[in-house]
Design a protein around this motif. Structure first.
Motif, PDB file in Angstrom:
ATOM      1  N   TYR A   1      -0.164   0.632  -1.539  1.00  0.00           N
ATOM      2  CA  TYR A   1      -1.467   0.413  -0.941  1.00  0.00           C
ATOM      3  C   TYR A   1      -1.923  -1.115  -1.751  1.00  0.00           C
ATOM      4  O   TYR A   1      -1.698  -1.143  -2.951  1.00  0.00           O
ATOM      5  N   GLN A   2      -2.567  -1.887  -0.735  1.00  0.00           N
ATOM      6  CA  GLN A   2      -3.164  -3.066  -1.167  1.00  0.00           C
ATOM      7  C   GLN A   2      -4.712  -3.152  -1.280  1.00  0.00           C
ATOM      8  O   GLN A   2      -5.158  -4.091  -2.185  1.00  0.00           O
ATOM      9  N   LYS A   3      -5.332  -2.347  -0.648  1.00  0.00           N
ATOM     10  CA  LYS A   3      -6.938  -2.190  -0.863  1.00  0.00           C
ATOM     11  C   LYS A   3      -7.329  -1.224  -0.735  1.00  0.00           C
ATOM     12  O   LYS A   3      -7.383  -0.104   0.323  1.00  0.00           O
ATOM     13  N   ILE A   4      -7.747  -0.775  -2.001  1.00  0.00           N
ATOM     14  CA  ILE A   4      -8.057   0.717  -2.344  1.00  0.00           C
ATOM     15  C   ILE A   4      -9.710   0.837  -2.562  1.00  0.00           C
ATOM     16  O   ILE A   4     -10.262   0.017  -3.017  1.00  0.00           O
ATOM     17  N   LEU A   5     -10.357   1.774  -1.708  1.00  0.00           N
ATOM     18  CA  LEU A   5     -11.700   2.001  -1.722  1.00  0.00           C
ATOM     19  C   LEU A   5     -12.036   3.470  -2.373  1.00  0.00           C
ATOM     20  O   LEU A   5     -11.474   4.296  -2.089  1.00  0.00           O
ATOM     21  N   VAL A   6     -12.969   3.218  -3.447  1.00  0.00           N
ATOM     22  CA  VAL A   6     -13.197   4.581  -4.156  1.00  0.00           C
ATOM     23  C   VAL A   6     -14.768   4.679  -4.247  1.00  0.00           C
ATOM     24  O   VAL A   6     -15.108   3.585  -4.467  1.00  0.00           O
TER      25      VAL A   6
ATOM     26  N   ALA B   1      -4.240   1.631  -8.190  1.00  0.00           N
ATOM     27  CA  ALA B   1      -4.547   0.085  -8.034  1.00  0.00           C
ATOM     28  C   ALA B   1      -3.375  -0.585  -9.016  1.00  0.00           C
ATOM     29  O   ALA B   1      -2.847  -1.759  -8.681  1.00  0.00           O
ATOM     30  N   LYS B   2      -3.391  -0.181 -10.193  1.00  0.00           N
ATOM     31  CA  LYS B   2      -2.523  -0.831 -11.219  1.00  0.00           C
ATOM     32  C   LYS B   2      -1.111  -0.638 -10.946  1.00  0.00           C
ATOM     33  O   LYS B   2      -0.471  -1.733 -10.841  1.00  0.00           O
ATOM     34  N   LYS B   3      -0.749   0.581 -10.357  1.00  0.00           N
ATOM     35  CA  LYS B   3       0.623   0.918 -10.055  1.00  0.00           C
ATOM     36  C   LYS B   3       1.139  -0.265  -8.897  1.00  0.00           C
ATOM     37  O   LYS B   3       2.189  -0.833  -8.667  1.00  0.00           O
ATOM     38  N   ASN B   4       0.081  -0.511  -7.988  1.00  0.00           N
ATOM     39  CA  ASN B   4       0.410  -1.059  -6.822  1.00  0.00           C
ATOM     40  C   ASN B   4      -0.027  -2.702  -6.623  1.00  0.00           C
ATOM     41  O   ASN B   4       0.223  -3.267  -5.797  1.00  0.00           O
TER      42      ASN B   4
END
Length: 166
Positions: free
Chosen positions: A5-10, A29-32
């Motif tokens: 995942y490149q763009k994560i929304l929370v 996000a850290k992992k990817n």
């Protein structure tokens, strides 16, 4: 095959479940090595109790305070994410329909490929009558959706990010 995942929304709403979703979003996000978008959508339906919002001659101090509080909370989450060594963190603060903004508008606008949300606190009757944002997003988003459940041990009030206890 595991997706990168490149763009994560929370989405953040102040609940323990949203905080759990945020922590999971930071870890993913850290992992990817992804961009993280932290959003709060103030439900425009709730603002109907303030009929003079659209009149510039009216004092909207209360609304300004609510907006400022939400912005402060989002910035607190952003700082926490940056302390976890995330460099690409963006905050989004909007007024509108949380269901539509999170499931449709934000993914399209920012090319989101993963949405994280906290599990609803609604019971079955409440979900039937008013619907659940997380349920709606899971059914309608164009990307993967992860629904996080709270863990009582991790969401104890003394460990809340929103209380600046980090």
């Amino acid at each position: 095959m595991e997706k990168n995942y490149q763009k994560i929304l929370v989405a953040i709403d102040g609940s323990d479940e949203a905080e759990q979703a945020f922590k999971k979003a930071v870890a993913i996000a850290k992992k990817n090595k992804s961009q993280l978008f932290i959003a709060h959508i103030s439900d425009s339906r709730n603002l109907r109790i303030f009929p003079n919002l659209d009149r510039p001659d009216q004092d909207n101090t209360f609304i300004d305070q609510v907006y400022n509080m939400a912005e402060t909370t989002l910035n607190t989450y952003k700082k926490w994410a940056e302390k976890q060594h995330l460099s690409e963190v963006k905050i989004i603060l909007r007024v509108g329909s949380p269901k539509i903004e999170i499931s449709t508008n934000l993914p399209k606008e920012y090319n989101i490929d993963l949405i994280l949300l906290g599990a609803t606190g609604l019971n079955a009757v409440e979900r039937l009558l008013i619907g659940s944002v997380s349920e709606y997003v899971a059914r309608n988003a164009p990307c993967d959706v992860l629904i996080a459940r709270s863990d009582e041990a991790e969401t104890h009030e003394n460990n809340r990010i929103a209380n600046n206890n980090f």
